[in-house]
Design a protein around this motif. Structure first.
Motif, PDB file in Angstrom:
ATOM      1  N   HIS A  58       0.795  -1.220   0.000  1.00 50.71           N
ATOM      2  CA  HIS A  58       0.000   0.000   0.000  1.00 50.71           C
ATOM      3  C   HIS A  58       0.832   1.277   0.000  1.00 50.71           C
ATOM      4  O   HIS A  58       0.288   2.367   0.122  1.00 50.71           O
ATOM      5  N   GLU A  59       2.150   1.149  -0.141  1.00 56.41           N
ATOM      6  CA  GLU A  59       3.001   2.333  -0.185  1.00 56.41           C
ATOM      7  C   GLU A  59       4.090   2.168  -1.225  1.00 56.41           C
ATOM      8  O   GLU A  59       4.463   1.056  -1.599  1.00 56.41           O
ATOM      9  N   ASP A  60       4.618   3.284  -1.687  1.00 58.39           N
ATOM     10  CA  ASP A  60       5.733   3.288  -2.626  1.00 58.39           C
ATOM     11  C   ASP A  60       7.022   3.189  -1.818  1.00 58.39           C
ATOM     12  O   ASP A  60       7.415   4.136  -1.142  1.00 58.39           O
ATOM     13  N   VAL A  61       7.679   2.050  -1.872  1.00 60.09           N
ATOM     14  CA  VAL A  61       8.891   1.820  -1.099  1.00 60.09           C
ATOM     15  C   VAL A  61      10.089   1.839  -2.033  1.00 60.09           C
ATOM     16  O   VAL A  61      10.140   1.086  -3.007  1.00 60.09           O
ATOM     17  N   ARG A  62      11.052   2.685  -1.755  1.00 63.05           N
ATOM     18  CA  ARG A  62      12.270   2.761  -2.552  1.00 63.05           C
ATOM     19  C   ARG A  62      13.463   2.381  -1.702  1.00 63.05           C
ATOM     20  O   ARG A  62      13.548   2.756  -0.541  1.00 63.05           O
ATOM     21  N   ARG A  63      14.404   1.679  -2.291  1.00 61.90           N
ATOM     22  CA  ARG A  63      15.623   1.301  -1.571  1.00 61.90           C
ATOM     23  C   ARG A  63      16.832   1.832  -2.317  1.00 61.90           C
ATOM     24  O   ARG A  63      16.987   1.578  -3.506  1.00 61.90           O
TER      25      ARG A  63
END
Length: 211
Positions: free
Chosen positions: A63-68
């Motif tokens: 449900h979220e935009d996760v960037r690494r």
């Protein structure tokens, strides 16, 4: 989490155990994202910093935009001010969580989670003062070892608690990465010797590969 991802060791059948530190990290990350702030997990090598962040962020990816953003050559990593930048809008959900990455700002509505970055952050007081939560990860205590390790991998499930304590005292020292490495060698020893379960003779063979 796949076995190959566990502490840099290909370890089939390994499980992520929900320790108190992992539960605390989950709560801290939730609060950091809600505040659109920055957080830093820090501690010794192999204590589970990156693992904790990755596990907790994976739960949010639906449900979220996760960037690494990961820096592989840590000794030569750039100063924090050069990599803590606004992320820009992605058109997805409002909160963007990143590992060692984006800087929270009103325009990007993002939060930042940094693992292994405490030393770099503390070099710059302006950034250190903006950290919303600092979480220090430590070694497993002897009692935590006895609770956690039998759940971590099947080779320890029916091991004598005294043998687990012996392995921790001699080789693992409450360090998850050391336990992963020791478990891999213990699996090999069980296969080659035909022993039905872990014992101290078998553990000594595994120790010989670690000294």
């Amino acid at each position: 989490m796949t076995a190959a991802a566990y502490q840099y060791v290909d370890l089939p059948d390994a499980s992520v155990v929900t320790t108190r530190a992992l539960l605390t990290a989950r709560d801290n990350i939730t609060d950091t994202v809600a505040a659109r702030a920055m957080m830093c997990l820090h501690g010794g090598a192999g204590f589970g910093k990156t693992l904790a962040v990755n596990i907790c962020l994976r739960e949010r990816e639906a449900h979220e935009d996760v960037r690494r953003v990961t820096f592989r050559a840590w000794p030569n990593a750039p100063a924090p001010s050069s990599w803590m930048r606004p992320s820009g809008s992605t058109g997805r959900r409002s909160n963007t969580s990143a590992t060692c990455g984006t800087n929270p700002s009103p325009s990007s509505r993002s939060s930042s989670l940094a693992a292994r970055a405490a030393t770099l952050l503390r070099r710059e007081a302006m950034l250190a003062s903006r950290i919303f939560i600092w979480q220090h990860l430590t070694r497993l205590t002897p009692s935590e070892v006895l609770e956690t390790i039998p759940l971590f991998h099947p080779v320890w499930a029916d091991a004598d608690p005294d043998d687990i304590a012996f392995a921790d005292y001699r080789a693992a020292h409450g360090n998850f990465r050391a336990w992963a490495r020791l478990t891999a060698h213990t699996r090999t020893a069980l296969t080659r010797t035909g022993h039905p379960r872990v014992d101290q003779e078998l553990l000594r063979w595994a120790f010989s590969r670690l000294d």
